[in-house]
Design a protein around this motif. Structure first.
Motif, mmCIF file in Angstrom:
data_model
loop_
_atom_site.group_PDB
_atom_site.id
_atom_site.type_symbol
_atom_site.label_atom_id
_atom_site.label_comp_id
_atom_site.label_asym_id
_atom_site.label_seq_id
_atom_site.Cartn_x
_atom_site.Cartn_y
_atom_site.Cartn_z
ATOM 1 N N MET A 153 -9.167 -9.317 -4.922
ATOM 2 C CA MET A 153 -8.703 -7.930 -4.808
ATOM 3 C C MET A 153 -7.401 -7.846 -4.000
ATOM 4 S SD MET A 153 -10.456 -4.699 -2.956
ATOM 5 C CE MET A 153 -9.670 -5.136 -1.424
ATOM 6 N N TYR A 154 -6.508 -7.002 -4.466
ATOM 7 C CA TYR A 154 -5.248 -6.780 -3.748
ATOM 8 C C TYR A 154 -5.249 -5.371 -3.151
ATOM 9 C CZ TYR A 154 -3.756 -10.639 -6.785
ATOM 10 O OH TYR A 154 -3.641 -11.828 -7.443
ATOM 11 N N LYS A 155 -4.436 -5.231 -2.085
ATOM 12 C CA LYS A 155 -4.336 -3.919 -1.435
ATOM 13 C C LYS A 155 -2.865 -3.600 -1.216
ATOM 14 C CE LYS A 155 -7.684 -2.461 1.895
ATOM 15 N NZ LYS A 155 -8.219 -2.554 3.237
ATOM 16 N N ILE A 156 -2.424 -2.414 -1.632
ATOM 17 C CA ILE A 156 -1.048 -2.004 -1.322
ATOM 18 C C ILE A 156 -1.096 -0.616 -0.683
ATOM 19 C CG2 ILE A 156 0.109 -3.316 -3.162
ATOM 20 C CD1 ILE A 156 0.299 -0.489 -4.596
ATOM 21 N N VAL A 157 -0.023 -0.276 0.019
ATOM 22 C CA VAL A 157 0.071 1.072 0.594
ATOM 23 C C VAL A 157 1.333 1.750 0.067
ATOM 24 C CG1 VAL A 157 0.260 2.439 2.709
ATOM 25 C CG2 VAL A 157 -1.195 0.395 2.668
ATOM 26 N N LEU A 158 1.146 2.952 -0.455
ATOM 27 C CA LEU A 158 2.252 3.791 -0.921
ATOM 28 C C LEU A 158 2.398 4.949 0.064
ATOM 29 C CD1 LEU A 158 1.152 4.217 -4.673
ATOM 30 C CD2 LEU A 158 2.456 2.331 -3.645
ATOM 31 N N MET A 159 3.619 5.362 0.310
ATOM 32 C CA MET A 159 3.778 6.506 1.204
ATOM 33 C C MET A 159 5.037 7.304 0.855
ATOM 34 S SD MET A 159 3.346 6.669 5.263
ATOM 35 C CE MET A 159 4.776 5.831 5.879
ATOM 36 N N ARG A 160 4.863 8.613 0.694
ATOM 37 C CA ARG A 160 6.034 9.491 0.586
ATOM 38 C C ARG A 160 6.640 9.619 1.984
ATOM 39 N NH1 ARG A 160 6.044 15.908 -1.055
ATOM 40 N NH2 ARG A 160 8.315 16.184 -1.034
ATOM 41 N N HIS A 161 7.962 9.746 2.049
ATOM 42 C CA HIS A 161 8.629 9.933 3.335
ATOM 43 C C HIS A 161 8.081 11.161 4.075
ATOM 44 C CE1 HIS A 161 10.737 13.354 1.646
ATOM 45 N NE2 HIS A 161 10.835 12.627 0.543
ATOM 46 N N GLY A 162 8.344 11.232 5.376
ATOM 47 C CA GLY A 162 7.996 12.417 6.158
ATOM 48 C C GLY A 162 8.864 13.605 5.736
ATOM 49 N N GLU A 163 8.529 14.763 6.270
ATOM 50 C CA GLU A 163 9.271 15.984 5.906
ATOM 51 C C GLU A 163 10.782 15.791 6.096
ATOM 52 O OE1 GLU A 163 8.580 20.513 7.173
ATOM 53 O OE2 GLU A 163 9.865 19.407 8.586
ATOM 54 N N SER A 164 11.555 16.135 5.059
ATOM 55 C CA SER A 164 13.023 16.058 5.166
ATOM 56 C C SER A 164 13.568 17.453 5.491
ATOM 57 C CB SER A 164 13.626 15.555 3.849
ATOM 58 O OG SER A 164 13.603 16.601 2.891
ATOM 59 N N GLN A 165 14.860 17.473 5.855
ATOM 60 C CA GLN A 165 15.499 18.755 6.167
ATOM 61 C C GLN A 165 15.432 19.699 4.955
ATOM 62 O OE1 GLN A 165 16.414 19.733 9.136
ATOM 63 N NE2 GLN A 165 17.025 21.730 8.319
ATOM 64 N N TRP A 166 15.603 19.148 3.773
ATOM 65 C CA TRP A 166 15.561 19.999 2.578
ATOM 66 C C TRP A 166 14.139 20.287 2.118
ATOM 67 C CZ3 TRP A 166 20.136 19.118 -1.366
ATOM 68 C CH2 TRP A 166 21.335 19.450 -0.709
ATOM 69 N N ASN A 167 13.162 19.483 2.510
ATOM 70 C CA ASN A 167 11.767 19.903 2.302
ATOM 71 C C ASN A 167 11.524 21.148 3.142
ATOM 72 O OD1 ASN A 167 10.503 16.474 2.374
ATOM 73 N ND2 ASN A 167 11.092 17.690 0.580
ATOM 74 N N LEU A 168 12.007 21.101 4.390
ATOM 75 C CA LEU A 168 11.826 22.233 5.299
ATOM 76 C C LEU A 168 12.519 23.479 4.747
ATOM 77 C CD1 LEU A 168 10.970 23.376 8.108
ATOM 78 C CD2 LEU A 168 13.145 22.518 8.989
ATOM 79 N N PRO A 221 -0.158 7.782 4.409
ATOM 80 C CA PRO A 221 -0.390 6.513 3.704
ATOM 81 C C PRO A 221 -1.474 6.654 2.633
ATOM 82 C CG PRO A 221 -0.527 6.240 6.104
ATOM 83 C CD PRO A 221 -0.504 7.709 5.835
ATOM 84 N N LEU A 222 -1.165 6.125 1.464
ATOM 85 C CA LEU A 222 -2.095 6.138 0.334
ATOM 86 C C LEU A 222 -2.396 4.676 -0.016
ATOM 87 C CD1 LEU A 222 -3.573 7.426 -2.084
ATOM 88 C CD2 LEU A 222 -1.368 7.689 -3.220
ATOM 89 N N VAL A 223 -3.646 4.298 0.195
ATOM 90 C CA VAL A 223 -4.047 2.896 -0.003
ATOM 91 C C VAL A 223 -4.593 2.734 -1.416
ATOM 92 C CG1 VAL A 223 -5.544 1.032 0.851
ATOM 93 C CG2 VAL A 223 -4.688 2.777 2.446
ATOM 94 N N TYR A 224 -4.110 1.695 -2.109
ATOM 95 C CA TYR A 224 -4.653 1.337 -3.420
ATOM 96 C C TYR A 224 -5.265 -0.053 -3.330
ATOM 97 C CZ TYR A 224 -3.265 5.042 -6.599
ATOM 98 O OH TYR A 224 -3.181 6.241 -7.259
ATOM 99 N N GLU A 225 -6.523 -0.159 -3.759
ATOM 100 C CA GLU A 225 -7.140 -1.466 -3.921
ATOM 101 C C GLU A 225 -7.095 -1.793 -5.410
ATOM 102 O OE1 GLU A 225 -10.129 -0.788 -0.123
ATOM 103 O OE2 GLU A 225 -10.988 -1.433 -2.040
ATOM 104 N N LEU A 226 -6.533 -2.945 -5.743
ATOM 105 C CA LEU A 226 -6.277 -3.290 -7.150
ATOM 106 C C LEU A 226 -7.037 -4.560 -7.535
ATOM 107 C CD1 LEU A 226 -2.389 -2.920 -6.866
ATOM 108 C CD2 LEU A 226 -3.933 -1.222 -7.864
#
Ligand code: DG2
Length: 249
Positions: free
Chosen positions: A1-16, A211-216
């Protein structure tokens, strides 16, 4: 089994500011930096030790990665930055306020631009300084590959080959991988991983700095996936992303 972590960046100025961002290189807000630090702490608590990181060439994703790695005390890690992990190019909408755009063109039209699989937003012209081929950081790239606008389908066409050809071989070598990217470049990857239909991907919204963890399995098919952190807060953050393109209060 493999494990990876995906993550969207934190809030940006234009998200705000609730503006369409795409390939515009805006930085994190103070809150975005805190989200990135918290994400690093969560990963640390779970004992994650990475070998290799991937991110886009946009500072909101790069900085999120640096802050998280600092918290993890893993700043020594190699980082590969590639435009193929950039946000979906938002074409001529880049810079516009999402709510104001909905007031002008209607909620339905903005929903189509934000979430339909194959309808791109209005395109830039090749004279626009926002066309990446006119920007120095992309000067070595083939201008033909530089988007004037993109729908999610177009983003899938660059993210998935990058995943298959660049990232998967590293996972198979046994490397533990962390990817920080963007709402729509991650939606493109998750659509592929979870085999989500063109219709159902409309409903997927990704919160910032989580963090979004995927087990593959050995075929890179997800066994399970889960967000780290306060699950109630994550649900609310996803709903808030969905609501960003609506007119009214
Ligand atoms: C947002 C996503 O990208 O916007 O380009 O405005 O993840 O880089 O902040 P990110 C943008 P939506 O598609 O959710 O409106």
């Amino acid at each position: 089994m493999y494990k990876i972590v995906l993550m969207r960046h934190g809030e940006s100025q234009w998200n705000l500011e609730n503006r369409f961002t795409g390939w515009v290189d805006v930085d994190l807000t103070e809150k975005g930096r805190k989200e990135a630090a918290l994400a690093g702490q969560l990963l640390k608590k779970q004992g994650f030790v990475f070998d290799l990181c991937y991110t886009s060439v946009l500072k909101r994703a790069i900085r999120t990665l640096c802050i998280a790695l600092d918290e993890l005390d893993q700043l020594y890690l190699p980082v590969i930055k590639d435009w193929r992990l950039n946000e979906r190019h938002y074409g001529a909408l880049q810079g516009l306020n999402k709510k104001e755009t909905a007031e002008k063109f209607g909620n339905e039209q903005v929903m189509i631009w934000r979430r339909s699989y194959d309808v791109p937003p209005p395109a830039l012209s090749k004279e626009s300084p926002m066309w990446p081929a006119n920007q120095s950081r992309y000067r070595l790239e083939d201008p033909e590959l530089m988007p004037l606008t993109e729908c999610l389908k177009d983003t899938v066409k660059r993210v998935v080959p990058y995943w298959e050809n660049e990232i998967v071989p590293k996972i198979r070598e046994g490397k533990q991988i962390l990817i920080t990217a963007h709402g729509n470049s991650l939606r493109a990857l998750i659509k592929h991983l979870d085999n989500i239909s063109d219709a159902d991907i409309v409903g997927l919204n990704i919160p910032t700095g989580t963090p979004l963890v995927y087990e593959l399995d050995e075929n890179m098919k997800p066994i399970k996936s889960y967000y780290l952190g306060d699950q109630e807060a994550i649900k609310n953050a996803m709903a808030a992303v969905a609501a960003q393109g609506k007119a009214g209060k």
